[in-house]
Scaffold this active site. Structure first.
Site, mmCIF file in Angstrom:
data_model
loop_
_atom_site.group_PDB
_atom_site.id
_atom_site.type_symbol
_atom_site.label_atom_id
_atom_site.label_comp_id
_atom_site.label_asym_id
_atom_site.label_seq_id
_atom_site.Cartn_x
_atom_site.Cartn_y
_atom_site.Cartn_z
ATOM 1 C CE1 TYR A 62 -57.240 13.039 -46.402
ATOM 2 C CE2 TYR A 62 -55.374 12.673 -47.826
ATOM 3 C CZ TYR A 62 -56.070 13.485 -46.965
ATOM 4 O OH TYR A 62 -55.599 14.748 -46.690
ATOM 5 C CG HIS A 115 -55.803 14.501 -40.928
ATOM 6 N ND1 HIS A 115 -56.102 13.431 -41.730
ATOM 7 C CD2 HIS A 115 -56.072 15.593 -41.686
ATOM 8 C CE1 HIS A 115 -56.525 13.848 -42.919
ATOM 9 N NE2 HIS A 115 -56.516 15.165 -42.905
HETATM 10 P P1 NAD Z 1 -57.015 20.987 -54.531
HETATM 11 O O1 NAD Z 1 -56.965 22.429 -54.217
HETATM 12 O O2 NAD Z 1 -55.771 20.268 -54.862
HETATM 13 O O3 NAD Z 1 -58.085 20.843 -55.687
HETATM 14 C C1 NAD Z 1 -58.355 19.593 -56.250
HETATM 15 C C2 NAD Z 1 -59.426 19.731 -57.311
HETATM 16 O O4 NAD Z 1 -59.038 20.723 -58.261
HETATM 17 C C3 NAD Z 1 -59.550 18.439 -58.113
HETATM 18 O O5 NAD Z 1 -60.529 17.623 -57.579
HETATM 19 C C4 NAD Z 1 -59.917 18.929 -59.483
HETATM 20 O O6 NAD Z 1 -61.299 19.022 -59.542
HETATM 21 C C5 NAD Z 1 -59.351 20.294 -59.563
HETATM 22 N N1 NAD Z 1 -58.116 20.376 -60.374
HETATM 23 C C6 NAD Z 1 -56.869 19.939 -60.058
HETATM 24 N N2 NAD Z 1 -55.996 20.273 -61.009
HETATM 25 C C7 NAD Z 1 -56.696 20.917 -61.963
HETATM 26 C C8 NAD Z 1 -56.355 21.517 -63.207
HETATM 27 N N3 NAD Z 1 -55.101 21.528 -63.646
HETATM 28 N N4 NAD Z 1 -57.341 22.101 -63.936
HETATM 29 C C9 NAD Z 1 -58.604 22.116 -63.490
HETATM 30 N N5 NAD Z 1 -58.998 21.577 -62.320
HETATM 31 C C10 NAD Z 1 -58.045 20.981 -61.566
HETATM 32 O O7 NAD Z 1 -57.793 20.282 -53.309
HETATM 33 P P2 NAD Z 1 -57.582 19.071 -52.330
HETATM 34 O O8 NAD Z 1 -57.513 17.772 -53.035
HETATM 35 O O9 NAD Z 1 -58.615 19.191 -51.277
HETATM 36 O O10 NAD Z 1 -56.159 19.346 -51.654
HETATM 37 C C11 NAD Z 1 -54.962 18.780 -52.133
HETATM 38 C C12 NAD Z 1 -54.439 17.746 -51.177
HETATM 39 O O11 NAD Z 1 -54.254 18.291 -49.871
HETATM 40 C C13 NAD Z 1 -55.408 16.595 -50.917
HETATM 41 O O12 NAD Z 1 -55.511 15.722 -52.000
HETATM 42 C C14 NAD Z 1 -54.830 16.013 -49.664
HETATM 43 O O13 NAD Z 1 -53.693 15.237 -49.942
HETATM 44 C C15 NAD Z 1 -54.459 17.275 -48.899
HETATM 45 N N6 NAD Z 1 -55.523 17.729 -47.958
HETATM 46 C C16 NAD Z 1 -55.219 17.783 -46.627
HETATM 47 C C17 NAD Z 1 -56.164 18.227 -45.725
HETATM 48 C C18 NAD Z 1 -55.816 18.280 -44.274
HETATM 49 O O14 NAD Z 1 -56.712 18.496 -43.448
HETATM 50 N N7 NAD Z 1 -54.579 18.112 -43.921
HETATM 51 C C19 NAD Z 1 -57.445 18.593 -46.145
HETATM 52 C C20 NAD Z 1 -57.726 18.526 -47.510
HETATM 53 C C21 NAD Z 1 -56.760 18.108 -48.416
#
Ligand code: NAD
Length: 279
Positions: free
Chosen positions: A53, A109
């Site tokens: 990240y 990861h």
């Molecule tokens: P998420 O499903 O948490 O969605 C995030 C998006 O949703 C934000 O950018 C925003 O646009 C929107 N959002 C969030 N809260 C909202 C609200 N209350 N109202 C309206 N829109 C809203 O997606 P993510 O960030 O991809 O996943 C969460 C976390 O998971 C990441 O930040 C990371 O820490 C982890 N992650 C891990 C992997 C992995 O391969 N292990 C991959 C992706 C993400």
């Protein structure tokens, strides 16, 4: 069932961790610092980052200055599969960037495409765990064959598996497999990366309950016994996303959300298939 953002869950190694967290993917600099400060203020204690990240320094700075004692924070980072040949270097770098002596959890990861390389990394990291640099060693994006392999070759059932899960991509078989083996599932992309909150079905359910679509979906994760780690850098959304402990979904509401999995065909938001993604 979690009753507050401070509630913890017990893992298969006897340790405990917060049942809800804050995701840091694609957040940087001032935006990340503002969102993370608000998250900590709201009571989020599990902070999810990764070397990939490219934001561990900012996470470290904020956590260092947030006045929450280290033992109350639960910091998770991850090693990228292309670095499996030297996992100790990745771990040391993450610790340095985060300004920490140990990680609460460190995850592979993605499994990558080489069994030999991921098992090498896992084995090396078990040694670092023994030295106290990692409390919990876990995995991410591991499917059943990867988990079977880890058990058959190394005799290990990891305590954590962080995988993509949300109502439109809910992976019931993988969840069941993990539940039977006491592997705690962390839902990444819990809001479908912002897409699933736009679903008319979810919006209608939310309107009828006086909740927001994000709250309905995050409550679905809690009721499924999943650890959700929503990401937002907007303070109002950070607050909104953790106001999910004072209501329950009815069976009918759960059924409507469950059904999105069958109607969405593929709700997968990552283009990467864990069976083939090399990193
Ligand atoms: P998420 O499903 O948490 O969605 C995030 C998006 O949703 C934000 O950018 C925003 O646009 C929107 N959002 C969030 N809260 C909202 C609200 N209350 N109202 C309206 N829109 C809203 O997606 P993510 O960030 O991809 O996943 C969460 C976390 O998971 C990441 O930040 C990371 O820490 C982890 N992650 C891990 C992997 C992995 O391969 N292990 C991959 C992706 C993400």
């Amino acid at each position: 069932m979690l009753k507050s953002i401070f509630d913890t869950v017990t893992l298969n190694d006897g340790s405990s961790m917060p049942g809800f967290g804050y995701g840091c993917y694609k957040s940087f600099g001032h935006d990340l610092a503002r969102g993370l400060r608000e998250a900590v203020e709201c009571g989020y204690r599990y902070i999810d980052t990764a070397e990939f990240y490219d934001n561990e320094e900012t996470v470290g700075e904020v956590l260092h200055s947030c006045h929450v004692p280290r033992e109350q924070l639960y910091v998770v980072s991850k090693i990228w599969p292309t670095n499996f040949a030297d996992p100790v270097a990745s771990l040391e770098q993450s610790l340095r960037r985060l300004r920490l002596d140990f990680l609460d959890a460190y995850l592979l990861h993605w499994p990558g495409v080489s069994c030999e390389r991921r098992l090498f990394a896992y084995d090396q990291l078990l040694r670092e765990q023994q030295k106290g640099k990692i409390r919990v060693l876990g995995v991410s994006n591991f499917l059943m064959p990867h988990l079977d392999e880890l058990y058959q070759i190394m005799g290990v059932r990891p305590a954590l598996n962080q995988v993509e899960i949300q109502p439109c991509f809910s992976q019931p078989e993988l969840r069941e497999y993990c539940a039977q083996r006491a592997i705690r599932v962390i839902s990444w992309g819990p809001l479908g990366r912002g897409k699933t909150i736009e679903s008319p079905v979810v919006k209608a359910l939310a309107n009828a309950r006086g909740k927001t679509p994000a709250q309905m979906i995050l409550r679905w994760h809690i009721e499924k016994g999943l650890t959700a780690i929503p990401k937002s850098v907007h303070v109002e959304r950070v607050r909104e996303n953790c106001q999910v402990f004072d209501f329950s979904l009815t069976e009918a509401e759960m059924a409507v959300l469950d059904d999105l999995n069958s109607t969405a065909h593929t709700g997968r938001s990552s283009p990467n298939d864990p069976m083939t993604f090399a990193g």
